[in-house]
Design a protein around this motif. Structure first.
Motif, mmCIF file in Angstrom:
data_model
loop_
_atom_site.group_PDB
_atom_site.id
_atom_site.type_symbol
_atom_site.label_atom_id
_atom_site.label_comp_id
_atom_site.label_asym_id
_atom_site.label_seq_id
_atom_site.Cartn_x
_atom_site.Cartn_y
_atom_site.Cartn_z
ATOM 1 N N UNK A 138 -6.808 -8.330 -34.555
ATOM 2 C CA UNK A 138 -7.224 -9.543 -33.840
ATOM 3 C C UNK A 138 -8.749 -9.638 -33.774
ATOM 4 N N UNK A 139 -9.402 -8.509 -33.455
ATOM 5 C CA UNK A 139 -10.866 -8.495 -33.417
ATOM 6 C C UNK A 139 -11.444 -8.826 -34.790
ATOM 7 N N UNK A 140 -10.875 -8.207 -35.827
ATOM 8 C CA UNK A 140 -11.356 -8.432 -37.187
ATOM 9 C C UNK A 140 -11.195 -9.889 -37.600
ATOM 10 N N UNK A 141 -10.048 -10.482 -37.252
ATOM 11 C CA UNK A 141 -9.807 -11.882 -37.603
ATOM 12 C C UNK A 141 -10.840 -12.794 -36.938
ATOM 13 N N UNK A 142 -11.156 -12.520 -35.691
ATOM 14 C CA UNK A 142 -12.155 -13.328 -34.986
ATOM 15 C C UNK A 142 -13.554 -13.130 -35.567
ATOM 16 N N UNK A 143 -13.841 -11.923 -36.029
ATOM 17 C CA UNK A 143 -15.125 -11.678 -36.677
ATOM 18 C C UNK A 143 -15.235 -12.448 -37.988
ATOM 19 N N UNK A 144 -14.115 -12.535 -38.730
ATOM 20 C CA UNK A 144 -14.117 -13.320 -39.962
ATOM 21 C C UNK A 144 -14.299 -14.803 -39.664
ATOM 22 N N UNK B 25 -17.840 -4.902 -37.240
ATOM 23 C CA UNK B 25 -16.662 -4.818 -38.112
ATOM 24 C C UNK B 25 -16.449 -3.403 -38.617
ATOM 25 N N UNK B 26 -17.511 -2.741 -39.028
ATOM 26 C CA UNK B 26 -17.394 -1.370 -39.515
ATOM 27 C C UNK B 26 -16.999 -0.414 -38.392
ATOM 28 N N UNK B 27 -17.529 -0.640 -37.211
ATOM 29 C CA UNK B 27 -17.145 0.207 -36.069
ATOM 30 C C UNK B 27 -15.649 0.079 -35.783
ATOM 31 N N UNK B 28 -15.151 -1.149 -35.805
ATOM 32 C CA UNK B 28 -13.720 -1.381 -35.595
ATOM 33 C C UNK B 28 -12.912 -0.741 -36.714
ATOM 34 N N UNK B 29 -13.383 -0.878 -37.939
ATOM 35 C CA UNK B 29 -12.684 -0.327 -39.097
ATOM 36 C C UNK B 29 -12.538 1.196 -39.001
ATOM 37 N N UNK B 30 -13.591 1.849 -38.471
ATOM 38 C CA UNK B 30 -13.541 3.295 -38.365
ATOM 39 C C UNK B 30 -12.514 3.805 -37.378
ATOM 40 N N UNK B 31 -12.100 2.959 -36.436
ATOM 41 C CA UNK B 31 -11.117 3.375 -35.438
ATOM 42 C C UNK B 31 -9.682 3.200 -35.902
ATOM 43 N N UNK B 32 -9.489 2.523 -37.045
ATOM 44 C CA UNK B 32 -8.138 2.218 -37.524
ATOM 45 C C UNK B 32 -7.246 3.453 -37.668
ATOM 46 N N UNK B 33 -7.709 4.556 -38.280
ATOM 47 C CA UNK B 33 -6.797 5.681 -38.515
ATOM 48 C C UNK B 33 -6.268 6.350 -37.248
ATOM 49 N N UNK B 34 -6.948 6.137 -36.120
ATOM 50 C CA UNK B 34 -6.580 6.864 -34.915
ATOM 51 C C UNK B 34 -5.618 6.088 -34.014
ATOM 52 N N UNK C 236 -22.435 3.447 -38.753
ATOM 53 C CA UNK C 236 -21.059 2.949 -38.765
ATOM 54 C C UNK C 236 -20.417 3.111 -40.149
ATOM 55 N N UNK C 237 -21.229 3.075 -41.213
ATOM 56 C CA UNK C 237 -20.679 3.302 -42.555
ATOM 57 C C UNK C 237 -20.170 4.737 -42.684
ATOM 58 N N UNK C 238 -20.969 5.689 -42.194
ATOM 59 C CA UNK C 238 -20.529 7.089 -42.219
ATOM 60 C C UNK C 238 -19.352 7.307 -41.282
ATOM 61 N N UNK C 239 -19.322 6.573 -40.179
ATOM 62 C CA UNK C 239 -18.203 6.662 -39.231
ATOM 63 C C UNK C 239 -16.901 6.263 -39.909
ATOM 64 N N UNK C 240 -16.931 5.167 -40.668
ATOM 65 C CA UNK C 240 -15.745 4.748 -41.422
ATOM 66 C C UNK C 240 -15.373 5.791 -42.467
ATOM 67 N N UNK C 241 -16.360 6.245 -43.202
ATOM 68 C CA UNK C 241 -16.123 7.210 -44.281
ATOM 69 C C UNK C 241 -15.544 8.512 -43.745
#
Length: 237
Positions: free
Chosen positions: A9-15, A58-67, A121-126
């Protein structure tokens, strides 16, 4: 709020917000001109200023996906490991930006908060995605892991190229020199020659390290003109 659908939902609103930024930046000059108010241009500074924060969030949100899981009934995520990975990412980002600033200082490099946060945030995602793949945390698909890692690498490359790449424009002729950072560039001579299907103007350029003169490189860029195709191309050797 601690589920993947909430992140979606957050990602969709960011888009949606990104789309609004593009639409406004594209049509505002046209509307401004049609209203008879004059001419105005919206360029890179506008998009960089507005897309920067959106990309970081967006990258910060993306990094939280696996958890996180897909439902509230999923196992409650542990906050310890993500926090540790965030701190590790921050330390690595600080080290990378500090090194880049010091390494490119001779050509005018300066500290960049944009670079720090984007690299962080890029390293956080990685790191979070690689950790989840190794430790088998969560149930994120392989395709999502690869896609997210690719986006993180692209963001890392974009911000480092934007903040820590430098160029100068000089008009040189045989025997002339130019300094660029720790290097001295000497235009040695120009060769004119005829190839199998082209004619060429080749420059011989010597690139020497100011501190260690034994480290000398020779570049031979050239302009080739293909008369059959009426085309001029640049070659670098």
């Amino acid at each position: 709020m601690v589920t993947k659908p909430f992140l979606v939902l957050i990602s969709a609103n960011l888009f949606v917000l990104s789309t609004a930024v593009v639409v406004f930046g594209t049509f505002y000059p046209m509307v401004y001109e049609l209203a008879g108010l004059g001419n105005i241009s919206v360029g890179a500074p506008y998009f960089n200023l507005l897309f920067g924060p959106i990309a970081i969030v967006s990258l910060f949100v993306m990094g939280a996906v696996p958890f996180l899981g897909w439902s509230r009934t999923s196992e409650k995520p542990s906050i310890g490991k993500p926090v540790i990975l965030l701190l590790v990412s921050l330390l690595l980002a600080f080290a990378i930006v500090t090194y880049s600033t010091m390494h490119y200082e001779p050509v005018g490099a300066e500290w960049s908060n944009w670079a720090l946060f984007t690299v962080w945030v890029s390293l956080w995602v990685l790191i979070s995605h690689i950790f989840s793949a190794i430790a088998k945390v969560g149930k994120t698909s392989l395709s999502a892991l690869v896609a997210h890692i690719g986006i993180a690498i692209a963001a890392f490359g974009c911000v480092m190229n934007a903040e820590y790449s430098y160029e100068i424009t000089k008009r040189l002729g045989p025997g002339s020199q130019a300094d660029f950072g720790d290097y001295q560039v000497t235009y040695v001579d120009t060769n004119l020659y005829i190839g199998r299907n082209f004619t060429a103007e080749q420059a011989i350029i010597e690139i020497a390290d100011k501190e260690n003169h034994q480290r000398t490189m020779v570049a031979t860029p050239e302009k080739r003109h293909y008369s059959v195709r009426v085309m001029t191309m640049t070659e670098l050797q």
